[in-house]
Design an enzyme around this catalytic site. Sequence first.
Site, PDB file in Angstrom:
ATOM      1  N   HIS A 396       0.812  -1.213   0.000  1.00 10.15           N
ATOM      2  CA  HIS A 396       0.000   0.000   0.000  1.00 10.15           C
ATOM      3  C   HIS A 396       0.851   1.271   0.000  1.00 10.15           C
ATOM      4  O   HIS A 396       0.336   2.371  -0.229  1.00 10.15           O
ATOM      5  CB  HIS A 396      -0.936  -0.002   1.217  1.00 10.15           C
ATOM      6  CG  HIS A 396      -2.305   0.531   0.921  1.00 10.15           C
ATOM      7  ND1 HIS A 396      -2.534   1.514  -0.011  1.00 10.15           N
ATOM      8  CD2 HIS A 396      -3.520   0.205   1.431  1.00 10.15           C
ATOM      9  CE1 HIS A 396      -3.829   1.778  -0.059  1.00 10.15           C
ATOM     10  NE2 HIS A 396      -4.454   0.996   0.799  1.00 10.15           N
ATOM     11  N   ASP A 400      -2.233   1.894  -4.801  1.00  9.75           N
ATOM     12  CA  ASP A 400      -3.512   2.329  -4.227  1.00  9.75           C
ATOM     13  C   ASP A 400      -4.540   1.212  -4.356  1.00  9.75           C
ATOM     14  O   ASP A 400      -4.478   0.398  -5.283  1.00  9.75           O
ATOM     15  CB  ASP A 400      -4.020   3.588  -4.931  1.00  9.75           C
ATOM     16  CG  ASP A 400      -3.127   4.792  -4.692  1.00  9.75           C
ATOM     17  OD1 ASP A 400      -2.488   4.844  -3.619  1.00  9.75           O
ATOM     18  OD2 ASP A 400      -3.076   5.679  -5.565  1.00  9.75           O
TER      19      ASP A 400
END
Length: 424
Positions: A396, A400
């Site tokens: 992450h 995204d």
Amino acid sequence: MGTHVIKMPDIGEGIAEVELSQWHVKVGDLVVEDQVLADVMTDKAMVDIPSPVHGKVIALGGQPGEVMAVGSVLISIEVEGAGNLKESTAPAPVKEAPVAPKAATVVESKPAAAAAPRPAAVCQGPMVAREADERPLASPAVRKHALDLGIQLRLVRGSGPAGRVLHEDLEAYLAQGQSNASAPVAAAYAQRHDEEQIQVIGMRRKIAQRMQDATQRAAHFSYVEEIDVTAIEELRAHLNEKHGASRGKLTLLPFLVRALVVALRDFPQMNARYDDEAQVITRLGAVHVGVATQSDVGLMVPVVRHAEARSLWDSAAQISRLANAARNGKASRDELSGSTITLTSLGALGGIVSTPVLNLPEVAIVGVNKIVERPMVVKGQVVIRKMMNLSSSFDHRVVDGMDAALFIQAIRGLLEQPATLFVE
């Protein structure tokens, strides 16, 4: 008589130290040239160290689990000849690419008869009596194999180092017609108080370190999507029926590799490596797909290089070759490094959902779960379809959530409409 001192060889790539994983000999053993003396673990692979001489082992230079510097004394062997002390660097490891310095030469494995092989189980007798609470040495794969065959492992004589039970020992046991019936039924209900301590060394230590490092450094998140693989399975069956005899059988994996290649054209941020120390993301045009493979010594990730330039059968052949090399411990360092994205599958044991751990410094890993038939509603009708989940994880810090979802949806669309895999 003389003493031949063998030093830890330089196995290339700037490696200054390696971990001594396992000895295949002990003090007092007679060894022959090219016989494997020890296994050592580099950052990338397990390699064998062969003997350059005939002689008798008189001293070992370390214990399993010990980290040894290149050039340190590995083993001392008493040899015929003058009493002068002789030193050498061990020949290049037989399981590695020829990257050793000029002083070392690559030694090819000779036929088993020329080496000093481990005693075969059939020579010692396939059955041995152990106490009910005694736990014999065996790898997890051998224990599972024994369980599948209905064999009580404590009854099988081990022919490996320190009496370790090997796969061939199970075969020898079955060949002698032994079965669970030979053990007292009461033994199955006896209380057990045994304990076993297993030192975490070699490949298992490297796996533990990499998994811990990955979970501590990356911000993992997972995304799961179900895919209707009825059409792609029909195509696979058709291609195998038409071309299987001449080109080889196709599994689902080469289709998944192809889907990755096509989807990555629109999502290049997934085919990347993240250097979190330099804070640099490197996106790569070449798609080097790591295929997670289970072996007796642990999880390995051989790499299908330039998957973007391979046909289905080319990918299938590479996957099969690399998986066999990894399971047999013969994959080179080059074959176990350099992946840009990883594919992991447990096949029929794939379960419904999994949470794969990233193969750092990669930023994406695609996990394949098992295929099951389920009733689905298609155009208002309930029909039986072959369904499969993809359980994928992403970093992450780089990826995204929306991009991850769109990427997996793109793979889903390609697999559900397999003709699009080949439309340029």
